[in-house]
Design an enzyme around this catalytic site. Sequence first.
Site, mmCIF file in Angstrom:
data_model
loop_
_atom_site.group_PDB
_atom_site.id
_atom_site.type_symbol
_atom_site.label_atom_id
_atom_site.label_comp_id
_atom_site.label_asym_id
_atom_site.label_seq_id
_atom_site.Cartn_x
_atom_site.Cartn_y
_atom_site.Cartn_z
ATOM 1 N N GLU A 24 -5.606 -5.920 10.393
ATOM 2 C CA GLU A 24 -4.707 -4.485 10.628
ATOM 3 C C GLU A 24 -4.929 -3.949 11.812
ATOM 4 O O GLU A 24 -5.822 -3.037 11.935
ATOM 5 C CB GLU A 24 -4.543 -3.549 9.448
ATOM 6 N N SER A 39 3.162 -2.792 10.360
ATOM 7 C CA SER A 39 4.585 -2.562 10.474
ATOM 8 C C SER A 39 5.288 -3.805 10.141
ATOM 9 O O SER A 39 6.391 -4.066 10.939
ATOM 10 C CB SER A 39 4.800 -2.251 11.927
ATOM 11 N N GLU A 53 -6.776 4.146 7.870
ATOM 12 C CA GLU A 53 -6.631 5.505 7.623
ATOM 13 C C GLU A 53 -7.923 6.056 6.891
ATOM 14 O O GLU A 53 -8.486 7.288 7.367
ATOM 15 C CB GLU A 53 -5.523 5.979 6.582
ATOM 16 N N LYS A 78 0.092 4.196 -0.168
ATOM 17 C CA LYS A 78 -0.521 5.460 0.523
ATOM 18 C C LYS A 78 -0.451 6.746 -0.425
ATOM 19 O O LYS A 78 -0.300 6.168 -1.713
ATOM 20 C CB LYS A 78 0.083 5.966 2.017
ATOM 21 N N GLY A 80 1.828 1.836 10.811
ATOM 22 C CA GLY A 80 2.975 3.246 10.447
ATOM 23 C C GLY A 80 3.492 3.468 11.964
ATOM 24 O O GLY A 80 3.959 4.441 12.148
ATOM 25 N N ASN A 126 0.730 -1.104 -0.159
ATOM 26 C CA ASN A 126 0.042 0.110 0.143
ATOM 27 C C ASN A 126 1.022 1.203 0.077
ATOM 28 O O ASN A 126 1.575 1.559 1.153
ATOM 29 C CB ASN A 126 -0.827 -0.046 1.391
ATOM 30 N N HIS A 149 -9.507 0.819 4.786
ATOM 31 C CA HIS A 149 -8.139 0.727 5.368
ATOM 32 C C HIS A 149 -8.327 1.634 6.481
ATOM 33 O O HIS A 149 -9.178 2.467 6.601
ATOM 34 C CB HIS A 149 -7.174 1.490 4.652
#
Length: 252
Positions: A167, A213, A97, A11, A173, A9, A95
């Site tokens: 996730e 991560s 985010e 981003k 991150g 990904n 996701h």
Amino acid sequence: MRTPLIAGNFKMFKTAAETAAYVVELRGLLRDVNGVEVVIAPPSTSIQAAAVAAEGSPIGVGAQNIHWEREGAFTGEVSAGMVRAAGARFVIVGHSERRTLFGETNDTVNKKMNAVIAAGMTPIVCIGETLEQRDRNETLAVLDRQITEGLDGVTGEQLAAMVLAYEPVWAIGTGRNATPAQAGEAHFHIRQRLKQWFGLESAEHCRILYGGSVKPDNIAKLITQPDVDGALVGGASLDPKSFLAIIRGAAI
Ligand code: PEP
């Protein structure tokens, strides 16, 4: 036997030219790699460049997000059909985010996932708990709700072909990944629920990725967990060499 899948990904990183150069390098590095499927999800503006550069290679191209409508007055959005026409065959849906920064809910995840399937692509549906939810011992209940609401109406056949990504939000991150045991526990629970709700065979086919991560030095232990079928990789996918090391670590 489920083929491991490693999905990158990107981003909001990499222009079209940067993505094309990345794909050229990665496809060269992948020449002697077998036993693992590879997908990259660059920004929408780079999908076409990625697809052109990846043609004839084992690299699949995905989008990071779509709108569920086919077309309309939705300024700034792109539809499933549009990213497919640009060359995408996968779409990341829900996701964390998108959920935390852009207000996505299990309901919008469900709409987007259906749009992705209707356009003939594979959704990579993300689920996972926040740190507060984990601390309150709510992890498994949160996952149950994200699956029942997010995947509402999905058939066993559709489930078998789709990809889920566990996730934990606190691991994305942050450099702080779940231990193999924590990932294994969550993945086992998800697989059990999928068996219960969609049937044994479909649940056995559905791939469940771990994300949070993932790095070259922790993929080997994570992938040994029986229900971990690969990884969704953010930061470490941006450099072809570290992405390659993760891909190699997951190959069977
Ligand atoms: C992600 O973006 O899905 C992700 C897991 O990011 P990172 O690998 O950087 O934690």
